[in-house]
Design a protein around this motif. Sequence first.
Motif, PDB file in Angstrom:
ATOM      1  N   TYR A 140       0.893  -1.156   0.024  1.00  0.00           N
ATOM      2  CA  TYR A 140       0.198  -0.019  -0.096  1.00  0.00           C
ATOM      3  C   TYR A 140       0.863   1.464  -0.154  1.00  0.00           C
ATOM      4  CZ  TYR A 140      -3.728   3.194   1.454  1.00  0.00           C
ATOM      5  OH  TYR A 140      -4.637   4.199   1.566  1.00  0.00           O
ATOM      6  N   ILE A 141       2.094   1.185   0.615  1.00  0.00           N
ATOM      7  CA  ILE A 141       2.929   2.506   1.014  1.00  0.00           C
ATOM      8  C   ILE A 141       3.516   2.582  -0.329  1.00  0.00           C
ATOM      9  CG2 ILE A 141       4.943   3.322   2.068  1.00  0.00           C
ATOM     10  CD1 ILE A 141       3.964   1.911   4.504  1.00  0.00           C
ATOM     11  N   GLN A 142       4.075   1.561  -0.895  1.00  0.00           N
ATOM     12  CA  GLN A 142       4.599   1.678  -2.384  1.00  0.00           C
ATOM     13  C   GLN A 142       3.915   2.276  -3.560  1.00  0.00           C
ATOM     14  OE1 GLN A 142       6.197  -2.332  -2.294  1.00  0.00           O
ATOM     15  NE2 GLN A 142       8.212  -1.984  -1.604  1.00  0.00           N
ATOM     16  N   GLN A 143       2.756   1.984  -3.487  1.00  0.00           N
ATOM     17  CA  GLN A 143       1.804   2.631  -4.353  1.00  0.00           C
ATOM     18  C   GLN A 143       1.186   3.989  -4.013  1.00  0.00           C
ATOM     19  OE1 GLN A 143      -0.997  -0.685  -4.683  1.00  0.00           O
ATOM     20  NE2 GLN A 143       0.230  -2.008  -5.476  1.00  0.00           N
ATOM     21  N   HIS A 144       1.442   4.368  -2.853  1.00  0.00           N
ATOM     22  CA  HIS A 144       0.786   5.567  -2.515  1.00  0.00           C
ATOM     23  C   HIS A 144       1.637   6.874  -2.674  1.00  0.00           C
ATOM     24  CE1 HIS A 144      -1.058   8.319   0.550  1.00  0.00           C
ATOM     25  NE2 HIS A 144      -1.872   7.541   1.089  1.00  0.00           N
ATOM     26  N   THR A 145       0.563   7.868  -3.173  1.00  0.00           N
ATOM     27  CA  THR A 145       1.145   9.144  -3.487  1.00  0.00           C
ATOM     28  C   THR A 145       1.950   9.838  -2.343  1.00  0.00           C
ATOM     29  OG1 THR A 145      -0.843  10.332  -3.055  1.00  0.00           O
ATOM     30  CG2 THR A 145      -0.430   9.583  -5.375  1.00  0.00           C
ATOM     31  N   LEU A 146       2.944  10.682  -2.674  1.00  0.00           N
ATOM     32  CA  LEU A 146       3.852  11.243  -1.602  1.00  0.00           C
ATOM     33  C   LEU A 146       3.357  12.650  -1.360  1.00  0.00           C
ATOM     34  CD1 LEU A 146       7.338  10.262  -2.844  1.00  0.00           C
ATOM     35  CD2 LEU A 146       6.152   9.345  -0.999  1.00  0.00           C
ATOM     36  N   PRO A 147       3.476  13.194  -0.243  1.00  0.00           N
ATOM     37  CA  PRO A 147       3.920  12.550   1.077  1.00  0.00           C
ATOM     38  C   PRO A 147       3.246  11.690   1.609  1.00  0.00           C
ATOM     39  CG  PRO A 147       3.814  14.921   1.439  1.00  0.00           C
ATOM     40  CD  PRO A 147       3.241  14.554   0.025  1.00  0.00           C
ATOM     41  N   ILE A 148       3.436  10.823   2.413  1.00  0.00           N
ATOM     42  CA  ILE A 148       2.656   9.689   3.090  1.00  0.00           C
ATOM     43  C   ILE A 148       2.540  10.227   4.753  1.00  0.00           C
ATOM     44  CG2 ILE A 148       2.247   7.553   3.382  1.00  0.00           C
ATOM     45  CD1 ILE A 148       4.249   6.847   1.082  1.00  0.00           C
ATOM     46  N   VAL A 149       1.241   9.972   5.307  1.00  0.00           N
ATOM     47  CA  VAL A 149       1.201  10.238   6.474  1.00  0.00           C
ATOM     48  C   VAL A 149       0.983   8.888   7.382  1.00  0.00           C
ATOM     49  CG1 VAL A 149      -0.086  11.502   8.386  1.00  0.00           C
ATOM     50  CG2 VAL A 149       0.124  12.500   6.306  1.00  0.00           C
ATOM     51  N   LEU A 150       1.880   8.620   8.342  1.00  0.00           N
ATOM     52  CA  LEU A 150       1.697   7.379   9.090  1.00  0.00           C
ATOM     53  C   LEU A 150       1.443   7.666  10.635  1.00  0.00           C
ATOM     54  CD1 LEU A 150       4.208   7.008   7.123  1.00  0.00           C
ATOM     55  CD2 LEU A 150       3.969   4.561   7.640  1.00  0.00           C
ATOM     56  N   LYS A 151       0.207   7.240  11.031  1.00  0.00           N
ATOM     57  CA  LYS A 151      -0.135   6.994  12.389  1.00  0.00           C
ATOM     58  C   LYS A 151      -0.193   6.311  13.317  1.00  0.00           C
ATOM     59  CE  LYS A 151      -3.074  11.488  11.334  1.00  0.00           C
ATOM     60  NZ  LYS A 151      -4.282  12.044  11.429  1.00  0.00           N
ATOM     61  N   ALA A 152       0.465   5.988  14.562  1.00  0.00           N
ATOM     62  CA  ALA A 152       0.145   5.028  15.477  1.00  0.00           C
ATOM     63  C   ALA A 152      -1.318   5.377  16.010  1.00  0.00           C
ATOM     64  CB  ALA A 152       1.210   5.266  16.851  1.00  0.00           C
ATOM     65  N   ASP A 153      -1.945   3.963  16.167  1.00  0.00           N
ATOM     66  CA  ASP A 153      -3.394   4.061  16.378  1.00  0.00           C
ATOM     67  C   ASP A 153      -3.566   4.712  17.688  1.00  0.00           C
ATOM     68  OD1 ASP A 153      -6.076   3.207  15.935  1.00  0.00           O
ATOM     69  OD2 ASP A 153      -5.800   2.103  17.682  1.00  0.00           O
ATOM     70  N   GLY A 154      -3.105   4.554  18.704  1.00  0.00           N
ATOM     71  CA  GLY A 154      -3.266   4.716  20.302  1.00  0.00           C
ATOM     72  C   GLY A 154      -2.488   6.021  20.501  1.00  0.00           C
ATOM     73  N   LEU A 155      -2.588   6.394  21.731  1.00  0.00           N
ATOM     74  CA  LEU A 155      -1.802   7.656  22.278  1.00  0.00           C
ATOM     75  C   LEU A 155      -0.451   7.344  22.369  1.00  0.00           C
ATOM     76  CD1 LEU A 155      -4.196   8.452  25.370  1.00  0.00           C
ATOM     77  CD2 LEU A 155      -4.392   9.314  23.067  1.00  0.00           C
ATOM     78  N   ALA A 156       0.334   8.378  21.737  1.00  0.00           N
ATOM     79  CA  ALA A 156       1.774   8.372  21.753  1.00  0.00           C
ATOM     80  C   ALA A 156       2.343   9.575  22.173  1.00  0.00           C
ATOM     81  CB  ALA A 156       2.061   7.829  20.271  1.00  0.00           C
ATOM     82  N   ALA A 157       1.781  10.286  23.213  1.00  0.00           N
ATOM     83  CA  ALA A 157       2.423  11.738  23.747  1.00  0.00           C
ATOM     84  C   ALA A 157       2.568  12.510  22.797  1.00  0.00           C
ATOM     85  CB  ALA A 157       3.642  11.354  24.487  1.00  0.00           C
ATOM     86  N   GLY A 158       1.900  12.598  21.794  1.00  0.00           N
ATOM     87  CA  GLY A 158       1.995  13.544  20.630  1.00  0.00           C
ATOM     88  C   GLY A 158       3.157  13.070  19.515  1.00  0.00           C
ATOM     89  N   LYS A 159       3.681  12.096  19.767  1.00  0.00           N
ATOM     90  CA  LYS A 159       4.746  11.687  18.653  1.00  0.00           C
ATOM     91  C   LYS A 159       4.488  10.552  17.673  1.00  0.00           C
ATOM     92  CE  LYS A 159       8.045  12.919  22.573  1.00  0.00           C
ATOM     93  NZ  LYS A 159       8.986  12.227  23.473  1.00  0.00           N
ATOM     94  N   GLY A 160       3.391  10.181  17.934  1.00  0.00           N
ATOM     95  CA  GLY A 160       2.864   8.978  17.032  1.00  0.00           C
ATOM     96  C   GLY A 160       2.485   9.347  15.508  1.00  0.00           C
ATOM     97  N   VAL A 161       2.981  10.686  15.103  1.00  0.00           N
ATOM     98  CA  VAL A 161       2.360  10.770  13.706  1.00  0.00           C
ATOM     99  C   VAL A 161       3.596  11.282  12.958  1.00  0.00           C
ATOM    100  CG1 VAL A 161       1.160  12.492  12.248  1.00  0.00           C
ATOM    101  CG2 VAL A 161       0.214  11.813  14.474  1.00  0.00           C
ATOM    102  N   VAL A 162       4.143  10.712  11.660  1.00  0.00           N
ATOM    103  CA  VAL A 162       5.165  10.998  11.134  1.00  0.00           C
ATOM    104  C   VAL A 162       4.504  11.262   9.501  1.00  0.00           C
ATOM    105  CG1 VAL A 162       7.498   9.907  10.104  1.00  0.00           C
ATOM    106  CG2 VAL A 162       6.596   9.424  12.366  1.00  0.00           C
TER     107      VAL A 162
END
Length: 429
Positions: A140-162
Amino acid sequence: MNVLILGGGGREHALAWKIAQSHHCNKLFVAPGNPGIAQVAIIVDMGTHDFEGIKSFCLLNKIDVLVVGPEEPLVNGIYDFMEKAKTIDGWRGFVVGPSKAAAQLEGSKAFSKKFMQRHDIPTAAYAEFTKDSFEAGKQYIQQHTLPIVLKADGLAAGKGVVISETHEDALQVFEQMLINRQFGEASTKVVIEEFLTGIEVSVFVLTNGVDYKIIGHAKDYKRIGEGDTGLNTGGMGCVTPVPFITEAFMQQVEEKIIAPTVKGLLAEGLVYNGFIFFGLMNEGGNAKVIEYNCRMGDPETEVVLPRLDTDLLSLFAAMDNGTLEDTNINFADGYFATVMAVSGGYPGNYKKNIPITGADKPLQVPGSLLFHAGTRQEGKAIVTNGGRVLAVTSKGESIGKAVQQSLDVLGTINFEGMYYRRDIGFEFS
């Protein structure tokens, strides 16, 4: 009314400052608080996760309103726990915050995306993956347009989004989150989203799960560097009202996002008595939801509440007794700007326990407020105790003037390594 606020940051200082002004407020307690909060409330040495201790305190001190600042106690079920205290222990107060089930709007990215899908609420296209679907996720990532947003599902102290600019980086982040469990339980599931372009804005609502009132909006500045450069932070400052938030834009937000969200909560039987933070993207005049938070933001609270010209405790009471629909929301004239002072090295490694000068007393500058975020009392001294240390909010005839006054106030405060952005609100000045 006797009030207990849970939390000890800038958000809770702003909540305490606002609630202390209410003529309905009898005793105001904050746990665990901070030295700035101690200037307006009684500090209680108690953790936000000590549910038994919180219950005992509420019973002993006849707490009428329990205001939950941070997200973790809400996601972990403090509302449900205190509801049981009504039937088992005879507690007669109420909680400002959603039930554990409703708090999944923030506690689970996958839950919130599915909720938006069910209720036709505009948001970014997405897919979710677990360890079992890791290979499918890579494809899915390899076919995705750029940029790509990845999010950890749960609470990650505001650091889970890249936000990844390349497929290679996205694949590495995906593996780090899902296989190497970078965020523990929070990354047992990963949500991959399309990247939305536009201007971010946050809208804040108080609801009882049936009716709602918009209590403010703000534009937050997340990047550490001026010109919105560098690493993401918990927030370096914010401004309100935002010039592009026109009546027409807000009407669209209400009709397509806020009202369907509240109706969706009701339709799904999700008990909600508290704040909803709508993190939005303005894409050329069209609003889409980036995320929900089930509490007020930080530092947005420090700019939204000074502008709110309505008794907050009265609003809480109306939320609880079913009269929220009949209340009037008023806003102060002018513009408000918050500038956050942070520790040197933040959002990376930084030192604590550095003495602060100029922050030991309530601010005596007309039109400005000083909120403590990451501070601690050590003897007679106030020292740093976090990455984001202090916030100054000022009122002005324009965003530029409000920002300048906040900067002037920060010039009178000092600690080693202190850093703050001087360009908050730059595109509106």
